[in-house]
Design an enzyme around this catalytic site. Structure first.
Site, PDB file in Angstrom:
ATOM      1  N   LEU A  20       0.843  -1.196   0.000  1.00 36.25           N
ATOM      2  CA  LEU A  20       0.000   0.000   0.000  1.00 36.25           C
ATOM      3  C   LEU A  20       0.878   1.246   0.000  1.00 36.25           C
ATOM      4  O   LEU A  20       1.738   1.407   0.867  1.00 36.25           O
ATOM      5  CB  LEU A  20      -0.929   0.012   1.218  1.00 36.25           C
ATOM      6  CG  LEU A  20      -1.852  -1.196   1.370  1.00 36.25           C
ATOM      7  CD1 LEU A  20      -2.917  -0.919   2.418  1.00 36.25           C
ATOM      8  CD2 LEU A  20      -2.497  -1.581   0.040  1.00 36.25           C
ATOM      9  N   ALA A  22      -0.588   4.519  -1.256  1.00 31.19           N
ATOM     10  CA  ALA A  22      -1.430   5.605  -1.777  1.00 31.19           C
ATOM     11  C   ALA A  22      -1.527   6.782  -0.804  1.00 31.19           C
ATOM     12  O   ALA A  22      -2.310   7.693  -1.009  1.00 31.19           O
ATOM     13  CB  ALA A  22      -2.820   5.072  -2.113  1.00 31.19           C
ATOM     14  N   ARG A  27       2.557  15.268   6.016  1.00 30.10           N
ATOM     15  CA  ARG A  27       3.410  15.700   7.130  1.00 30.10           C
ATOM     16  C   ARG A  27       4.893  15.733   6.771  1.00 30.10           C
ATOM     17  O   ARG A  27       5.713  16.208   7.536  1.00 30.10           O
ATOM     18  CB  ARG A  27       3.174  14.790   8.343  1.00 30.10           C
ATOM     19  CG  ARG A  27       1.915  15.189   9.108  1.00 30.10           C
ATOM     20  CD  ARG A  27       1.747  14.358  10.347  1.00 30.10           C
ATOM     21  NE  ARG A  27       1.157  13.062  10.040  1.00 30.10           N
ATOM     22  CZ  ARG A  27       1.236  12.006  10.844  1.00 30.10           C
ATOM     23  NH1 ARG A  27       1.911  12.085  11.975  1.00 30.10           N
ATOM     24  NH2 ARG A  27       0.659  10.873  10.504  1.00 30.10           N
ATOM     25  N   ASN A 236       6.071   8.944   8.804  1.00 33.25           N
ATOM     26  CA  ASN A 236       5.068   9.952   8.475  1.00 33.25           C
ATOM     27  C   ASN A 236       5.650  11.346   8.355  1.00 33.25           C
ATOM     28  O   ASN A 236       5.087  12.204   7.702  1.00 33.25           O
ATOM     29  CB  ASN A 236       3.955   9.960   9.523  1.00 33.25           C
ATOM     30  CG  ASN A 236       3.198   8.644   9.521  1.00 33.25           C
ATOM     31  OD1 ASN A 236       2.669   8.238   8.495  1.00 33.25           O
ATOM     32  ND2 ASN A 236       3.176   7.964  10.644  1.00 33.25           N
ATOM     33  N   ARG A 342      35.836  12.595 -10.521  1.00 34.96           N
ATOM     34  CA  ARG A 342      34.538  12.533 -11.200  1.00 34.96           C
ATOM     35  C   ARG A 342      34.571  11.275 -12.059  1.00 34.96           C
ATOM     36  O   ARG A 342      35.633  10.746 -12.356  1.00 34.96           O
ATOM     37  CB  ARG A 342      34.358  13.786 -12.051  1.00 34.96           C
ATOM     38  CG  ARG A 342      34.068  15.033 -11.179  1.00 34.96           C
ATOM     39  CD  ARG A 342      34.314  16.306 -11.958  1.00 34.96           C
ATOM     40  NE  ARG A 342      33.541  16.294 -13.187  1.00 34.96           N
ATOM     41  CZ  ARG A 342      33.897  16.948 -14.295  1.00 34.96           C
ATOM     42  NH1 ARG A 342      35.020  17.631 -14.336  1.00 34.96           N
ATOM     43  NH2 ARG A 342      33.138  16.899 -15.360  1.00 34.96           N
ATOM     44  N   LYS A 360      39.185  13.206 -13.953  1.00 35.05           N
ATOM     45  CA  LYS A 360      37.927  12.818 -14.584  1.00 35.05           C
ATOM     46  C   LYS A 360      38.184  11.983 -15.818  1.00 35.05           C
ATOM     47  O   LYS A 360      39.012  12.353 -16.655  1.00 35.05           O
ATOM     48  CB  LYS A 360      37.130  14.060 -14.987  1.00 35.05           C
ATOM     49  CG  LYS A 360      35.722  13.735 -15.447  1.00 35.05           C
ATOM     50  CD  LYS A 360      35.204  14.647 -16.539  1.00 35.05           C
ATOM     51  CE  LYS A 360      35.732  14.253 -17.899  1.00 35.05           C
ATOM     52  NZ  LYS A 360      35.157  15.012 -19.008  1.00 35.05           N
ATOM     53  N   ALA A 389      52.571  20.754 -10.078  1.00 34.62           N
ATOM     54  CA  ALA A 389      51.535  21.558  -9.412  1.00 34.62           C
ATOM     55  C   ALA A 389      50.944  22.551 -10.397  1.00 34.62           C
ATOM     56  O   ALA A 389      51.668  23.189 -11.159  1.00 34.62           O
ATOM     57  CB  ALA A 389      52.145  22.301  -8.229  1.00 34.62           C
TER      58      ALA A 389
END
Ligand code: UD1
Ligand code: CA
Length: 466
Positions: A20, A22, A27, A236, A342, A360, A389
């Protein structure tokens, strides 16, 4: 329609699960429907679908309603049958919507999209106790039963369930509560639910009315008392969501400790997904693991790291505050502090990625280093390369991304820019401050910057004296 699932173990009869979902979830005070609110990184409803799936049911039916289309859209990949409940007329009415999809000879197990920590083991017990002809229901003894339907017993036997709003003072003094989770034969459920009337304080069709019907027909009603209260707690509001998040966090941490992982503080590690690991792994505080993560033997993860869908090889140390997404990192590497991966990169063994370095979609060979302030994007980096660097790989021309090939033993000087696409030959050195835009030959020093000069006659401008 649902995918056909593997048959349940021989001891269990064929079962269809009805979830269930639905409820409106007002809240939560959120634009996101309640059952999509994430718990340990995954929607509440997905936790329930997974627990149900472990029973290998014939089908899982999800009853959805308010804002349900967005739930369906978000979870369209889940192997379930979606059943709409157009009007929210009560739990009995909700279950009734799914029954036309369930053959009479099956058992029905009712679950709730907002009760996410229910365990498959508990459900299997409930089904085993129901067999093929009885009704079994999961109850729980609560210190504070406010809001729950109460189990009414006479001479120890369950007689019926009364909702709080319909209960007498005497009935309210019972601390045995209805969790709502129950199992019973589809054949009986169909007959009973067709007879349920909304004659009660809330004007709803109560699923719980079937208990008294079963008693009246002398169908066995078997209560199973939940041992772990957290398993049957509903969500809830955000307060309850946070509480269950804490329960899950503690469960996972407990499992890791039992498995030999050292946690600096079990209350400060979050596993949102699956974490596999070798021996003697150490995890410092405030680390978040997301998706599928695997850590080899002797891996150390420093404080404040986020690791998602990645593999980290044995002996690698990740220092504080790194974010690692979809990376495959070899053994004995040093990562961070403050490094970012990434998707999707592959590092061989003994690679060093230091502070403020972003990597990446790149591969790096054994022993290569980018120790400070660099961007390594869309690059194939060989072995023993030293990225100085401030080296930036300019991989993006505003429309397309281009790859950069850096062969073994290359050194890039501080503050150099490599404009892709570009190839740097083995053993090449790029002078500090260079911007290289064409191929760089192997084994030589390439300088691509203005020559230093001094203007002897120059005079610094001065403000006129007043
Ligand atoms: C219900 C039980 C109560 C139990 C409690 C446990 C009934 C009548 N009462 O009460 O005995 O102690 O759960 O939490 O069953 N739902 C629908 N469609 C509807 C109505 C509800 O899908 O028309 C779903 C809700 O989304 C929710 C669940 O059913 O997930 C329970 O509904 P709710 O209205 O919260 O029932 P309670 O009053 O809490
Ligand atoms: Ca409720």
């Amino acid at each position: 329609m649902p995918k056909k699932r593997r048959r349940a173990p021989a001891s269990l009869p064929p079962v269809s699960v009805v979830i269930l979902a639905a409820g409106e979830g007002k809240r939560m005070k959120s634009a996101l429907p309640k059952v999509l609110q994430p718990l340990a990184g995954r929607p509440l409803l997905v936790h329930v679908i997974e627990a149900a799936g472990r029973l290998s049911p014939e089908a899982i039916h999800v009853v959805y309603g308010h804002a349900g289309e967005s739930v369906r859209a978000a979870l369209g990949q889940e192997p379930v049958n979606w059943v709409e409940q157009r009007e929210r007329l009560g739990t009995g009415h909700a279950v009734l919507q799914a029954l036309p999809h369930i053959p009479d000879e099956q058992m029905v197990l009712v679950l709730y999209g907002d009760v996410p920590l229910i365990r498959a083991q508990t459900l299997a017990e409930l089904l085993a106790r129901a067999g093929t002809g009885a009704l079994s229901l999961l109850t729980v003894k609560l210190d504070d039963p406010a809001g729950y339907g109460r189990v009414v017993r006479a001479s120890g036997r369950v007689r019926r369930i009364v909702e709080e709003k319909d209960a007498t003072a005497r009935e309210l003094s019972s601390h045995e509560c209805n969790t709502g989770v129950l199992a019973c034969p589809a054949r009986l459920l169909k007959r009973w639910l067709a007879r349920v009337k909304p004659h009660n304080a809330q004007g709803e069709y109560y699923l719980t009315d079937i208990i008294a019907m079963a008693v009246k027909e002398k169908v066995a009603v078997v209560p199973v008392v939940a041992q772990d209260v957290a398993e049957v707690l509903g969500v809830n509001d955000k307060q309850q969501l946070a509480q269950l998040e804490g329960v899950l966090r503690a469960r996972r941490a407990h499992e890791l400790l039992l498995d030999g992982v050292t946690l600096a503080d079990p209350a400060r590690v979050d596993v949102r997904g699956t974490l596999t690991h070798g021996r003697d792994v150490f995890i410092d505080v405030n680390v978040v693991f997301d998706g599928d993560v695997s850590l080899g033997d002797n891996v150390r993860i420093g404080p404040g790291c986020v690791v998602r869908d990645s593999r980290i090889g044995a002996g690698t140390e990740v220092f504080a505050h790194c974010v690692i997404d979809s990376a495959d990192i070899g053994a004995n590497c040093n990562i961070g502090p403050f490094a970012r991966f990434r998707p999707s990169s592959r590092l061989k063994d003994a690679v060093h990625i230091g502070n403020f370095v972003e990597v990446k979609n790149s591969n790096m060979g054994e022993g290569s280093k980018a120790n400070h302030l660099a961007y390594v994007g869309d690059a194939e980096v060989g072995a023993r390369v030293n990225i100085g660097a401030g080296t930036i790989i300019a991989n993006y021309d505003g429309a397309n991304k281009h790859r950069t090939l850096i062969a073994d033993d290359v050194h890039t000087g501080s503050n150099s820019v490599l404009v892709a696409p570009i190839t740097v030959g083995a053993g090449a050195t790029i002078a500090a401050g260079s911007t290289v835009i064409g191929s760089v030959p192997a084994g030589k020093l390439t300088v691509a910057r203005a020559r230093q000069s001094t203007i002897e006659a120059w005079v610094r401008p001065r403000k006129p004296e007043k």
